[in-house]
Design an enzyme around this catalytic site. Structure first.
Site, PDB file in Angstrom:
ATOM      1  N   LEU A  35     -54.192  17.410  33.357  1.00 24.69           N
ATOM      2  CA  LEU A  35     -55.112  17.455  32.219  1.00 24.69           C
ATOM      3  C   LEU A  35     -54.646  16.511  31.121  1.00 24.69           C
ATOM      4  CD1 LEU A  35     -57.604  18.649  30.895  1.00 24.69           C
ATOM      5  CD2 LEU A  35     -56.191  20.526  30.033  1.00 24.69           C
ATOM      6  N   LYS A  36     -53.348  16.497  30.902  1.00 21.52           N
ATOM      7  CA  LYS A  36     -52.794  15.577  29.898  1.00 21.52           C
ATOM      8  C   LYS A  36     -53.207  14.144  30.221  1.00 21.52           C
ATOM      9  CE  LYS A  36     -48.319  13.680  28.487  1.00 21.52           C
ATOM     10  NZ  LYS A  36     -48.344  13.978  27.052  1.00 21.52           N
ATOM     11  N   SER A  95     -37.688  10.157  14.421  1.00 20.84           N
ATOM     12  CA  SER A  95     -38.067   9.392  15.602  1.00 20.84           C
ATOM     13  C   SER A  95     -39.069   8.304  15.245  1.00 20.84           C
ATOM     14  CB  SER A  95     -38.658  10.321  16.656  1.00 20.84           C
ATOM     15  OG  SER A  95     -39.781  10.975  16.138  1.00 20.84           O
ATOM     16  N   GLU A 134     -34.168   7.474  17.340  1.00 20.90           N
ATOM     17  CA  GLU A 134     -34.087   8.425  18.452  1.00 20.90           C
ATOM     18  C   GLU A 134     -34.600   7.909  19.803  1.00 20.90           C
ATOM     19  OE1 GLU A 134     -35.572  12.339  17.247  1.00 20.90           O
ATOM     20  OE2 GLU A 134     -34.838  12.043  15.204  1.00 20.90           O
ATOM     21  N   ARG A 162     -50.224  17.461  24.470  1.00 13.73           N
ATOM     22  CA  ARG A 162     -48.763  17.387  24.340  1.00 13.73           C
ATOM     23  C   ARG A 162     -48.077  18.578  24.988  1.00 13.73           C
ATOM     24  NH1 ARG A 162     -44.535  15.227  22.426  1.00 13.73           N
ATOM     25  NH2 ARG A 162     -43.337  16.703  21.184  1.00 13.73           N
ATOM     26  N   TRP A 164     -36.802  26.971  20.928  1.00 13.12           N
ATOM     27  CA  TRP A 164     -37.565  26.114  21.828  1.00 13.12           C
ATOM     28  C   TRP A 164     -37.018  26.110  23.243  1.00 13.12           C
ATOM     29  CZ3 TRP A 164     -38.925  21.457  18.097  1.00 13.12           C
ATOM     30  CH2 TRP A 164     -40.056  21.826  17.364  1.00 13.12           C
ATOM     31  N   HIS A 176     -49.783  13.678  13.130  1.00 12.53           N
ATOM     32  CA  HIS A 176     -50.340  14.245  14.361  1.00 12.53           C
ATOM     33  C   HIS A 176     -51.684  13.634  14.718  1.00 12.53           C
ATOM     34  CE1 HIS A 176     -47.427  17.062  12.741  1.00 12.53           C
ATOM     35  NE2 HIS A 176     -47.148  17.327  13.988  1.00 12.53           N
TER      36      HIS A 176
END
Ligand code: GLN
Ligand code: ZN
Length: 746
Positions: A15-16, A425, A476, A507, A553, A686
Site C-alpha cells: 500500500l505504501k 535529519s 543523520e 509511513r 517505540w 509533514h
C-alpha cells in the site's frame, strides 16, 4: 473469535508503494484502488475461519480521515475539491492549503488525521467506501463485520476551528452519524458494526450522558452493535453500555485488567463479551495457559456462549507476519507472534477454551507451552552486569541550575537570539538509502560506505553554512530510523527484516524488539558527530534518541517492568553523552519524541509513569557538564497536562511541534512560567508544501507575542528526513529570511 482489524499496509508494504507512486503521478487512481482491493482480499482470507471478516478497517490513509470524509466534515479550505483529491488534500495539504493536523492515536505510535469541526459545518453523508468494501467481502462469500470509529471517540478527538463548542456541534454531528449508519442498513439483512470507542477508557467525560441515546438510536436502526474499547479499562462506560440495546461489548483484558470488575454487570445484562486476550500491541507469543486462566475467571461469571475471544485492539499496531523473517536468531524468532500468527493463536485458544485438549490441538498447545518455558529460562535475556548496574543506580540531577548553566552556555556557544537550527535529519535520498542497503547486504565495502556518508555530511554542512543556520547538524545520513540505529548497536535488541507497522499515511516504522538486558558496548554516534564538527567553525549538535523514546517505540519484553527496561536504556544514553562531550561536542540533543505517547490513559496511573520516565531522562542528561547544552525534541505532543514534567526534565532547550497549531502551544509554556529555552516549530515538515518567508515571518511574530526573543529558537517542527531537498532548501532559506526580517525589526 474476533479481531478488531488487520494491518493494511501489506506484507511487503504494497500500500505504501502504491500510494507513493500515485502521489508522484506515476500511477493512476485505478491502479491504486486495485492494489487496495487485492490487499483486502488477501487479508480477509486469513480470517476465513472467523465468524466475521472485518471491513472498513482498511484505509488509504487513516480511518478517522475516512470518517470525516464519509460524514462530509470537510474544512472550508478544501470545499472546492472532491474524491481522492479532496481526501489526500486533507491528509497532506495542497497548494497553499495546509493539511489537517495529525496526532497520535492514544498511547500508540499511530497518527490519525484530526477532524476539524465548526458550528457552521453542513454535513453531507456518503457511505460509499463502506458499502464498496462490504459488498466486496460479501461477494467473496464472507460474513462482514463493519469496523467504525464511534461517535464519541470521533468527536472527542476532533478539534473545533472557531471556538465552537462541541456541545453545540453534537446534535448535528449525531444526526449525520446516524444518517451514515442508516445508509449502512441498506447493505443487507443483519448488519453488524463494531464501534471503536477507545475514548471511553479515559473515564468520565461530559458526553457520557449521551452514550445511551446514541447507542440506542443505532440499535433501533436494526444494527447489531458491538462497542469496543481498548488500551485500558473502561468500567465507567461499561456501566452505561450494559443498560443500552447493544448486543455486545469488547473489552481489553491485557492493558485493562480492571475490566474484570465489570464482568457481573455484563453477565446480568446478558450482553456478549468480546474478551480482548490476544495482545494487539505486542509481539510475544501468547502464554495460552495464562489466557485460559483468565478465561476460567471470566466464565465463572459470564456464560461461555456469550464469550468471544478477541484481540485486545486492532492488529494495526503489530507487523504483518513473521513468515518472511529469515535472519532472526531462531530461538528469539520462536518467541514472536505477528498479526497473522496471532490469528492462529486466537484459533488455538478458542479451540482449547471450547473443547479442552483434543487430538487436533494438542501438538500446538504443547508447542506453545514449550516456547513460553524456554523464553523464560533462556540465558539470552539475562546480563548480570547490567542488572547490577541498574540496581545500584542513584537518580541524578545536573550539577548547576538552568540559570547558571545558560549563562555559561551563552558565553561559550555564542549563538544569537532567535537562533536557527533544525531537528536533526536531512532528506533521505534514494542514493542514500541505496548506499545503506548495499552496505547492509555486503555489496560494498566499509570504505565506500563511509565515504558515501561523509560526502552526504559534507554537503549537508555546506548547505547549512550557505543558507546561514546558526547551529548545524550532521543530517543523520547513517540512520534509517532514530530508534533502530541505536538499537542495532546495543545488546538486548533484535530487528526484524520486515516487521513494519504503519505510523501515518504511507509511513511505516519497524520497531526494534527488546528481548533482553540492554547495554552499549561501543560509542554509537561519536564518529559521525566529530567528523561533522571538524568541517565547520559553527557548532554541530550531537543527536541522540532518548531512553523513553527508545522504549516507547520498541516492542518491549514483557518479563520485566517497563521502568526497569527504561533504566537500562538510560544508562546506555548516559554513556553516549559522556563520550560525545569528551569528544568536544558542545550541544547534544536527546530526542524524546515519544515521551508523551507513553503516558497512561487513565489519570490514576500517570504519576507513576511520569516519575520513572523523568528519572530516566535525567539519568541520561545529568552526565552533561554545565557548559554542554542539552536539547530535547518532542513532536505531536499536547503539553497542557505534562508541562510540570517537561519543566522538571530541565533540558536547556526544547524544540516542539507547533506549526500546525499556531502559537497556542507556546502560550502554555508562558502560562507556567517555563524559563528554559524553546524552539517552537515554525513550519510543518509533514507536508510537502514549501512555506513562504512571509508566512513564517508572521508565525515568528506570533511566537514573540508570547515569549521573549532571548528564550526562542527558530526551527522546523520535526526532522527533515521524509522531505526532498527541493522542498527543504527553499523552506529553510525562507525560514532564515523570515528570521532575518524579524531580527532587523527588533
Ligand atoms: N532527530 C530526529 C530527526 O530529525 C528527530 C525526529 C523525531 O523526533 N521524530 O529525524
Ligand atoms: Zn519530531
Amino acid at each position: 473469535m474476533n479481531i478488531l482489524g488487520f494491518p493494511r499496509i501489506g506484507e511487503k508494504r504494497e500500500l505504501k508503494k502504491a500510494l507513493e507512486s500515485f502521489w508522484s503521478k506515476k500511477t493512476s487512481e485505478e491502479e491504486l484502488l486495485k492494489v487496495a482491493k487485492s490487499l483486502r482480499t488477501l487479508h480477509w482470507s486469513y480470517q476465513k475461519n472467523f465468524p466475521f471478516v472485518v471491513v472498513n478497517d482498511f484505509s488509504l490513509y487513516d480511518n478517522m480521515l475516512d470518517l470525516s470524509y464519509m460524514l462530509g466534515a470537510i474544512p472550508k479550505r478544501f470545499a472546492n475539491l472532491n474524491g481522492l483529491e479532496l481526501y489526500f488534500a486533507m491528509a497532506r495539504g495542497n497548494g497553499s492549503n495546509v493539511a489537517c493536523e495529525m496526532t497520535k492515536w492514544f498511547n500508540t505510535n499511530y497518527h490519525f488525521v484530526v477532524p476539524e469541526l465548526s458550528k457552521n459545518d453542513i454535513y453531507q453523508v456518503n457511505a460509499e467506501k463502506i458499502a464498496n468494501e462490504y459488498n466486496e467481502a460479501k461477494s467473496l462469500g464472507y460474513n462482514p463485520k463493519i469496523s467504525l470509529i464511534g461517535l464519541f471517540t470521533y468527536l472527542g478527538l476532533a478539534k473545533t476551528n472557531d471556538d465552537s463548542d462541541k456541545e453545540y456541534i453534537f446534535p448535528k454531528l449525531k444526526a449525520a452519524y446516524l444518517e451514515l449508519i442508516k445508509k449502512l442498513t441498506t447493505l443487507g439483512e443483519e448488519i453488524t458494526i463494531e464501534f471503536h470507542e477507545p475514548i471511553f477508557v479515559k473515564g468520565q467525560n461530559p458526553f457520557f450522558s449521551k452514550i445511551k441515546e446514541v447507542y440506542n438510536a443505532i440499535a433501533e436502526l436494526g444494527i447489531r452493535v458491538i462497542v469496543s474499547t481498548y488500551f485500558e479499562a473502561s468500567n465507567e462506560a461499561t456501566k452505561i453500555l450494559v443498560e443500552t440495546d447493544i448486543e455486545g461489548l469488547g473489552l481489553d483484558f491485557i492493558y485493562g485488567e480492571n475490566n474484570l470488575t465489570s464482568l457481573k454487570l455484563i453477565a446480568d445484562a446478558g450482553k456478549k463479551l468480546y474478551a480482548g486476550l490476544i495482545d494487539g500491541r505486542n509481539i510475544w507469543v501468547a502464554n495460552l495457559d495464562s489466557k485460559l486462566n483468565i478465561l476460567d475467571r471470566i466464565s465463572i461469571i459470564v456464560p461461555k456462549d456469550l464469550i468471544h475471544i478477541s484481540t485486545s485492539c486492532s492488529l494495526l499496531h503489530v507487523p504483518f507476519s513473521k513468515d518472511s523473517e529469515t535472519k532472526l536468531d531462531s530461538e528469539i524468532l520462536s518467541w514472536l507472534s505477528f498479526a497473522k500468527e496471532k490469528i492462529g493463536e486466537l484459533e488455538l485458544l478458542e479451540s482449547l477454551f471450547r473443547h479442552g485438549i483434543t487430538e487436533s490441538n494438542k501438538d500446538l498447545y504443547k508447542q506453545n507451552q514449550e516456547v513460553n518455558a524456554t523464553r523464560k529460562n533462556s540465558n539470552k535475556i539475562h546480563d548480570i552486569k547490567v542488572q547490577q548496574r541498574t540496581q545500584s543506580l542513584q537518580v541524578t540531577t545536573r550539577t548547576k541550575s538552568f540559570k547558571e548553566r545558560i549563562k555559561i552556555q551563552r558565553q561559550e556557544l555564542g549563538y544569537p537570539n532567535l537562533a536557527t537550527t533544525t531537528i536533526g535529519s536531512f532528506p533521505q535520498t534514494v542514493e542514500l538509502r541505496t548506499l545503506r542497503q548495499k552496505y547492509k547486504k555486503g555489496e560494498i565495502d566499509t570504505n565506500t560506505y563511509e565515504n558515501g556518508i561523509k560526502d552526504y555530511i559534507k554537503d549537508c554542512i555546506a548547505f547549512q553554512e550557505e543558507v546561514g543556520l546558526d547551529v548545524l547538524v550532521h543530517g543523520e545520513p547513517e540512520r534509517n530510523d532514530m530508534v533502530e540505529y541505536f538499537g542495532e548497536q546495543m545488546k538486548g535488541f533484535v530487528f526484524s527484516q520486515n516487521g513494519w507497522v504503519q505510523s501515518y499515511g504511507s509511513r511505516c516504522v519497524k520497531p526494534p524488539i527488546i528481548y533482553g538486558d540492554t547495554s552499549r558496548p561501543n560509542a554509537m554516534t561519536v564518529r559521525w558527530s566529530s567528523f561533522a564538527q571538524s568541517l565547520s567553525k559553527k557548532i554541530v549538535k550531537g543527536m541522540l534518541t532518548g531512553p523513553v523514546t527508545i522504549l516507547n517505540w520498541s516492542f518491549v519484553r514483557d518479563d520485566l517492568p517497563r521502568h526497569e527496561v527504561c533504566k537500562q536504556l538510560s544508562l546506555c544514553i548516559a554513556d553516549e553523552i559522556s563520550d560525545l562531550q569528551n569528544a568536544g561536542i558542545k550541544i547534544i540533543q536527546v530526542d524524546e519524541a515519544a515521551f508523551k505517547e507513553g503516558y497512561p490513559l487513565r489519570k490514576e496511573n500517570i504519576k507513576e509513569y511520569e516519575t520513572w520516565a523523568l528519572e530516566c531522562f535525567k539519568i541520561s542528561s545529568s552526565v552533561a557538564k554545565p557548559s554542554t547544552q542539552i536539547h530535547t525534541h518532542m513532536c505531536y505532543s499536547e503539553f497542557n497536562d505534562i508541562m510540570k514534567t517537561i519543566e522538571a526534565m530541565d533540558a536547556d532547550v526544547i524544540s516542539i511541534e507547533t506549526a500546525r497549531s499556531g502559537n497556542e502551544l507556546l502560550k502554555i509554556f508562558k502560562q507556567v512560567g517555563y524559563a528554559n529555552e524553546v524552539g517552537p516549530g515554525v513550519y510543518d515538515i509533514h507536508s510537502p508544501r514549501i512555506p513562504s518567508a512571509d508566512e513564517m515571518y508572521k508565525q515568528i511574530k506570533l511566537l514573540l507575542e508570547v515569549l521573549p526573543k532571548e528564550q526562542l529558537w527558530i526551527n522546523p517542527d520535526c526532522g527533515l528526513k521524509t522531505r526532498k531537498w527541493e522542498e527543504v532548501k527553499p523552506s529553510l532559506n525562507n525560514m532564515i529570511n523570515a528570521v532575518k526580517k524579524v531580527r532587523s525589526e527588533i
